[in-house]
Design an enzyme around this catalytic site. Structure first.
Site, PDB file in Angstrom:
ATOM      1  N   ASP A  11       0.787  -1.245   0.000  1.00 10.00           N
ATOM      2  CA  ASP A  11       0.000   0.000   0.000  1.00 10.00           C
ATOM      3  C   ASP A  11       0.817   1.293   0.000  1.00 10.00           C
ATOM      4  O   ASP A  11       0.409   2.279   0.631  1.00 10.00           O
ATOM      5  CB  ASP A  11      -0.943   0.048   1.211  1.00 10.00           C
ATOM      6  CG  ASP A  11      -1.920  -1.112   1.266  1.00 10.00           C
ATOM      7  OD1 ASP A  11      -1.973  -1.901   0.320  1.00 10.00           O
ATOM      8  OD2 ASP A  11      -2.634  -1.223   2.282  1.00 10.00           O
ATOM      9  N   LYS A  86      -6.179  -5.531  -2.952  1.00 11.70           N
ATOM     10  CA  LYS A  86      -6.845  -6.054  -1.761  1.00 11.70           C
ATOM     11  C   LYS A  86      -7.882  -5.060  -1.255  1.00 11.70           C
ATOM     12  O   LYS A  86      -7.824  -3.877  -1.552  1.00 11.70           O
ATOM     13  CB  LYS A  86      -5.827  -6.382  -0.667  1.00 11.70           C
ATOM     14  CG  LYS A  86      -5.153  -5.183  -0.044  1.00 11.70           C
ATOM     15  CD  LYS A  86      -4.279  -5.621   1.120  1.00 11.70           C
ATOM     16  CE  LYS A  86      -3.566  -4.459   1.764  1.00 11.70           C
ATOM     17  NZ  LYS A  86      -4.416  -3.391   2.297  1.00 11.70           N
ATOM     18  N   CYS A 119      -2.186  -2.401   7.908  1.00  7.49           N
ATOM     19  CA  CYS A 119      -1.978  -3.440   6.887  1.00  7.49           C
ATOM     20  C   CYS A 119      -0.643  -4.160   7.039  1.00  7.49           C
ATOM     21  O   CYS A 119      -0.560  -5.358   6.777  1.00  7.49           O
ATOM     22  CB  CYS A 119      -2.142  -2.835   5.497  1.00  7.49           C
ATOM     23  SG  CYS A 119      -3.816  -2.155   5.268  1.00  7.49           S
TER      24      CYS A 119
END
Length: 182
Positions: A11, A86, A119
């Site tokens: 990310d 995701k 995350c």
């Protein structure tokens, strides 16, 4: 069985940078360190998994098709490098990441990314439960201030608390320099 490393970059997306929808503390420094680790994996021709968080349309950040959801230029995937989209903090949930690691006979994962407390944390714990040896590059991750019960917890404290918790059991925590010079 010989050990084999793969890199997971989680990310590192534009919304986490200045003028993004959810800016973190020190995202440029973290992404620059992730880039150095990425270059190492490219030079060694080892598996690389880019993780891209995608929120449903209308979400306040990381909405599909927005500039904010794009992977930051510092770690932009090259043609042929694997990108997994995701929808949850855990990079393994409803993605092909686990199959990709198995197919490439990976035993050890090196993890960089954003956000340390969300995350990165969820993915490291999941990877450990899938029996991967985990290394987190602490200075290639970034976090943000959080609030609980009216108290602000500074990003630096959040970041280090989560790294300390992961190092207690789940992962080795290394700096970019420690990792690259090992």
């Amino acid at each position: 069985m010989m050990s084999k490393q793969a890199l997971i970059i989680i990310d590192i997306q534009n919304d986490y940078f200045e003028n993004g929808a959810l800016p973190l503390v020190n995202p440029v420094e973290a992404s620059s360190n992730a880039k150095k680790v990425l270059q190492y994996f490219r030079e060694k021709n080892l598996p690389i998994a880019h993780i891209q968080h995608v929120s449903p349309d209308g979400a306040p950040f990381m909405a599909l098709g927005t500039k904010g959801a794009e992977i930051h230029e510092n770690v932009k995937p090259l043609d042929g490098e694997k990108v997994f989209q995701k929808n949850y903090p855990n990079s393994f949930r409803e993605t092909g990441l686990l199959d990709y690691l198995k197919k490439n006979e990976v035993t050890d994962v090196v993890i960089t990314g954003m956000m340390t407390h969300m995350c990165v944390d969820a993915t490291v714990r999941a990877a450990f439960d899938f029996e991967y040896k985990c290394t987190v590059i602490g200075d290639a991750c970034a976090s943000r201030d959080l609030e609980i019960n009216g108290k602000t917890v500074k990003a630096d404290d959040v970041h280090h608390a989560f790294l300390a918790a992961l190092e207690f059991f789940y992962a080795d925590i290394k700096s970019t320099e420690e990792f690259l010079s090992a």
